[in-house]
Motif scaffolding. Sequence first.
Motif, PDB file in Angstrom:
ATOM      1  N   LEU A 297     -18.221  -3.517  23.192  1.00  0.00           N
ATOM      2  CA  LEU A 297     -18.821  -4.241  21.570  1.00  0.00           C
ATOM      3  C   LEU A 297     -18.849  -3.097  20.655  1.00  0.00           C
ATOM      4  O   LEU A 297     -18.697  -2.777  19.727  1.00  0.00           O
ATOM      5  CB  LEU A 297     -18.390  -5.637  21.560  1.00  0.00           C
ATOM      6  CG  LEU A 297     -17.531  -6.655  22.189  1.00  0.00           C
ATOM      7  CD1 LEU A 297     -18.215  -8.080  22.414  1.00  0.00           C
ATOM      8  CD2 LEU A 297     -16.507  -6.341  21.736  1.00  0.00           C
ATOM      9  N   LEU A 298     -20.198  -3.161  20.931  1.00  0.00           N
ATOM     10  CA  LEU A 298     -21.807  -2.370  20.683  1.00  0.00           C
ATOM     11  C   LEU A 298     -20.734  -0.489  19.832  1.00  0.00           C
ATOM     12  O   LEU A 298     -20.763  -0.969  18.283  1.00  0.00           O
ATOM     13  CB  LEU A 298     -22.871  -2.998  20.638  1.00  0.00           C
ATOM     14  CG  LEU A 298     -23.824  -1.722  19.983  1.00  0.00           C
ATOM     15  CD1 LEU A 298     -24.057  -2.321  18.724  1.00  0.00           C
ATOM     16  CD2 LEU A 298     -24.916  -1.663  21.024  1.00  0.00           C
ATOM     17  N   LYS A 299     -20.426  -0.126  20.951  1.00  0.00           N
ATOM     18  CA  LYS A 299     -19.307   0.962  20.197  1.00  0.00           C
ATOM     19  C   LYS A 299     -18.658   0.971  19.870  1.00  0.00           C
ATOM     20  O   LYS A 299     -18.112   1.864  19.049  1.00  0.00           O
ATOM     21  CB  LYS A 299     -18.954   1.499  21.639  1.00  0.00           C
ATOM     22  CG  LYS A 299     -20.670   1.963  23.008  1.00  0.00           C
ATOM     23  CD  LYS A 299     -20.489   3.041  22.621  1.00  0.00           C
ATOM     24  CE  LYS A 299     -21.688   3.393  23.542  1.00  0.00           C
ATOM     25  NZ  LYS A 299     -22.534   5.140  23.558  1.00  0.00           N
ATOM     26  N   LEU A 300     -17.277  -0.102  19.948  1.00  0.00           N
ATOM     27  CA  LEU A 300     -16.561  -0.385  18.973  1.00  0.00           C
ATOM     28  C   LEU A 300     -17.065  -0.233  17.683  1.00  0.00           C
ATOM     29  O   LEU A 300     -16.258  -0.370  16.681  1.00  0.00           O
ATOM     30  CB  LEU A 300     -15.458  -1.608  19.404  1.00  0.00           C
ATOM     31  CG  LEU A 300     -14.516  -1.358  20.248  1.00  0.00           C
ATOM     32  CD1 LEU A 300     -14.319  -2.628  21.417  1.00  0.00           C
ATOM     33  CD2 LEU A 300     -13.645  -0.105  20.368  1.00  0.00           C
ATOM     34  N   GLU A 301     -17.790  -1.379  17.152  1.00  0.00           N
ATOM     35  CA  GLU A 301     -18.604  -1.709  15.786  1.00  0.00           C
ATOM     36  C   GLU A 301     -19.053  -0.642  14.972  1.00  0.00           C
ATOM     37  O   GLU A 301     -18.504   0.455  14.021  1.00  0.00           O
ATOM     38  CB  GLU A 301     -19.686  -2.605  15.976  1.00  0.00           C
ATOM     39  CG  GLU A 301     -19.058  -4.730  16.149  1.00  0.00           C
ATOM     40  CD  GLU A 301     -20.174  -5.460  16.508  1.00  0.00           C
ATOM     41  OE1 GLU A 301     -21.398  -5.047  15.530  1.00  0.00           O
ATOM     42  OE2 GLU A 301     -20.392  -6.242  16.711  1.00  0.00           O
ATOM     43  N   LYS A 302     -19.991   0.155  15.864  1.00  0.00           N
ATOM     44  CA  LYS A 302     -20.608   1.486  15.400  1.00  0.00           C
ATOM     45  C   LYS A 302     -19.237   2.626  15.155  1.00  0.00           C
ATOM     46  O   LYS A 302     -19.170   2.979  13.864  1.00  0.00           O
ATOM     47  CB  LYS A 302     -20.590   2.218  16.573  1.00  0.00           C
ATOM     48  CG  LYS A 302     -22.195   1.721  16.782  1.00  0.00           C
ATOM     49  CD  LYS A 302     -23.187   1.750  17.494  1.00  0.00           C
ATOM     50  CE  LYS A 302     -24.966   1.760  17.577  1.00  0.00           C
ATOM     51  NZ  LYS A 302     -24.949   2.329  18.538  1.00  0.00           N
TER      52      LYS A 302
ATOM     53  N   PHE B  24     -15.431   1.592  14.450  1.00  0.00           N
ATOM     54  CA  PHE B  24     -14.842   0.886  12.595  1.00  0.00           C
ATOM     55  C   PHE B  24     -16.062   1.143  12.324  1.00  0.00           C
ATOM     56  O   PHE B  24     -14.671   1.456  11.262  1.00  0.00           O
ATOM     57  CB  PHE B  24     -14.474  -0.845  13.570  1.00  0.00           C
ATOM     58  CG  PHE B  24     -13.647  -0.545  14.579  1.00  0.00           C
ATOM     59  CD1 PHE B  24     -12.436  -0.109  15.297  1.00  0.00           C
ATOM     60  CD2 PHE B  24     -14.005  -1.880  15.630  1.00  0.00           C
ATOM     61  CE1 PHE B  24     -12.178  -0.550  16.000  1.00  0.00           C
ATOM     62  CE2 PHE B  24     -13.084  -2.263  16.468  1.00  0.00           C
ATOM     63  CZ  PHE B  24     -12.127  -1.407  17.099  1.00  0.00           C
ATOM     64  N   ALA B  25     -17.638   0.868  11.642  1.00  0.00           N
ATOM     65  CA  ALA B  25     -18.563   1.199  10.756  1.00  0.00           C
ATOM     66  C   ALA B  25     -17.793   2.651  10.198  1.00  0.00           C
ATOM     67  O   ALA B  25     -18.220   3.319   9.392  1.00  0.00           O
ATOM     68  CB  ALA B  25     -19.487   1.345  11.102  1.00  0.00           C
TER      69      ALA B  25
ATOM     70  N   GLU C 147     -14.332   3.092   8.751  1.00  0.00           N
ATOM     71  CA  GLU C 147     -14.760   2.166   7.178  1.00  0.00           C
ATOM     72  C   GLU C 147     -15.557   3.618   6.378  1.00  0.00           C
ATOM     73  O   GLU C 147     -14.132   3.939   4.806  1.00  0.00           O
ATOM     74  CB  GLU C 147     -15.217   1.398   7.082  1.00  0.00           C
ATOM     75  CG  GLU C 147     -14.648   0.261   8.059  1.00  0.00           C
ATOM     76  CD  GLU C 147     -14.095  -0.965   6.725  1.00  0.00           C
ATOM     77  OE1 GLU C 147     -15.155  -0.996   6.254  1.00  0.00           O
ATOM     78  OE2 GLU C 147     -13.176  -1.024   7.330  1.00  0.00           O
TER      79      GLU C 147
END
Length: 131
Positions: free
Chosen positions: A54-59, A61-62, A65
Amino acid sequence: GAAQHGGTLILGIGLNVNLTPDDLAGIQLLQPATSMALKKKRTFDINCVCAELLLKLEKTFAAVEKRGAYFLLNTWKQYDFLIEKQIEVKTQKGALKGKYAGISEDGRLCMIDNTEKEHLFWTGDVSTRIV
């Protein structure tokens, strides 16, 4: 980007974490299976694996963006092992076979059929096991 399509992303990830040879015994699989535990010869804390994913996915996606989808597509191309492989895509309209040609700039799967026609898919069941 996601905002142009309602701001929603649905992502399905299948990850075998602590699967063992005993778990596979007697099961008929359509393709070979493995797990993180089998590859690394140790077990993993599933909560830690999920948190890291989840942390890697958040990074990621950021970064998308900030830099745009082009960043993600270029990164994806480095790891895309399906390029040039024969695939079959099943949709509500039927099944189509051809050569996998990557991901389009708008995020669709690209496939070239045997007549060299390009097909683009938003959704479908993709298989590399063609009979």
